[in-house]
Design an enzyme around this catalytic site. Sequence first.
Site, short mmCIF file in Angstrom:
data_model
loop_
_atom_site.label_atom_id
_atom_site.label_comp_id
_atom_site.label_asym_id
_atom_site.label_seq_id
_atom_site.Cartn_x
_atom_site.Cartn_y
_atom_site.Cartn_z
N LYS A 130 0.84 -1.22 0.00
CA LYS A 130 0.00 0.00 0.00
C LYS A 130 0.87 1.26 0.00
O LYS A 130 0.64 2.18 -0.77
CB LYS A 130 -0.90 0.04 1.26
CG LYS A 130 -1.82 -1.13 1.43
CD LYS A 130 -2.65 -1.00 2.70
CE LYS A 130 -1.86 -1.00 3.98
NZ LYS A 130 -1.18 -2.26 4.32
N ARG A 169 -0.19 -8.95 13.29
CA ARG A 169 -0.77 -7.90 12.43
C ARG A 169 -1.65 -8.51 11.35
O ARG A 169 -2.68 -7.94 10.98
CB ARG A 169 0.35 -7.05 11.81
CG ARG A 169 0.95 -6.09 12.83
CD ARG A 169 2.30 -5.57 12.37
NE ARG A 169 2.23 -4.80 11.15
CZ ARG A 169 3.26 -4.60 10.34
NH1 ARG A 169 4.43 -5.12 10.61
NH2 ARG A 169 3.11 -3.88 9.25
#
Length: 218
Positions: free
Chosen positions: A13, A171
């Site tokens: 990203k 995560r």
Amino acid sequence: MKIVMLGAPGAGKGTQAKMIAEKYGIPHISTGDIFRANIKNGTELGKKAKTYMDQGALVPDELTLELIMDRFAKDDCKDGYVLDGFPRTIPQAEALRRALSEKGDKLDYAINVEVPDENIVNRMAGRRACLSCGGTYHIVYNPTKKEGICDACGGELVLRDDDKPETVAKRLDVYHTQTQPLIEFYAGEKILKEVDGTKDVAEVFDAITAILAGSVDA
Ligand code: AP5
Ligand code: MG
């Protein structure tokens, strides 16, 4: 143009958002980068955020929303932005939708960079990050010209504290439970676009620019 980047930790990203920001002349807003800059500068916000980030957990919505709404109020956001790492929960996405609709505005695209979990750990171990400008590199897949030095700003590169394999696993868990539902959310808003994030950096960027040019429907 208002764009949201979606995708697992390490999907790319940040890498793509930086390229989009440069090409279209809009700011790249990464909540992770803002938190890390605050940690580096020892601010109160940084101290609070660090306890969550080091465990691979999300920073509470309240803290994140306050930070991001302040950022949107800045002048450079008036022609759009590319959001990276925000929204990350359904309440954050709803708060963003509300804030925009109060101004008669809305997002244009939510781009999901799709990368399977198996590829992620490998990417994280080789990642190097610049805490000064948010530049992101990889020792094999996206190396800098000079080892350990950011190409963009000359800052020193570091291995992020949350890139240890056990924190990465946490995560990924958090991503699947709290963030992945946003894919459905933005599909419902009819702005979701998917790209294959396992391709190399330039190919992923080509796929994204084709979408932004309006030449891809999917
Ligand atoms: P954040 O900084 O947003 O981390 P993240 O979402 O876990 O994503 P990453 O930055 O790890 O990955 P990326 O997708 O940007 O990939 P990158 O381009 O670096 O958030 C960190 C923490 O802050 C969170 O855990 C949370 O605690 C907190 N936080 C942030 N926002 C929050 C929010 N809104 N609410 C609550 N908490 C929040 O690429 C990864 C690596 O792969 C790099 O080395 C790169 O060079 C390489 N690479 C990229 N693309 C490719 C490719 N196509 N092929 C090969 N290698 C590639
Ligand atoms: Mg990132």
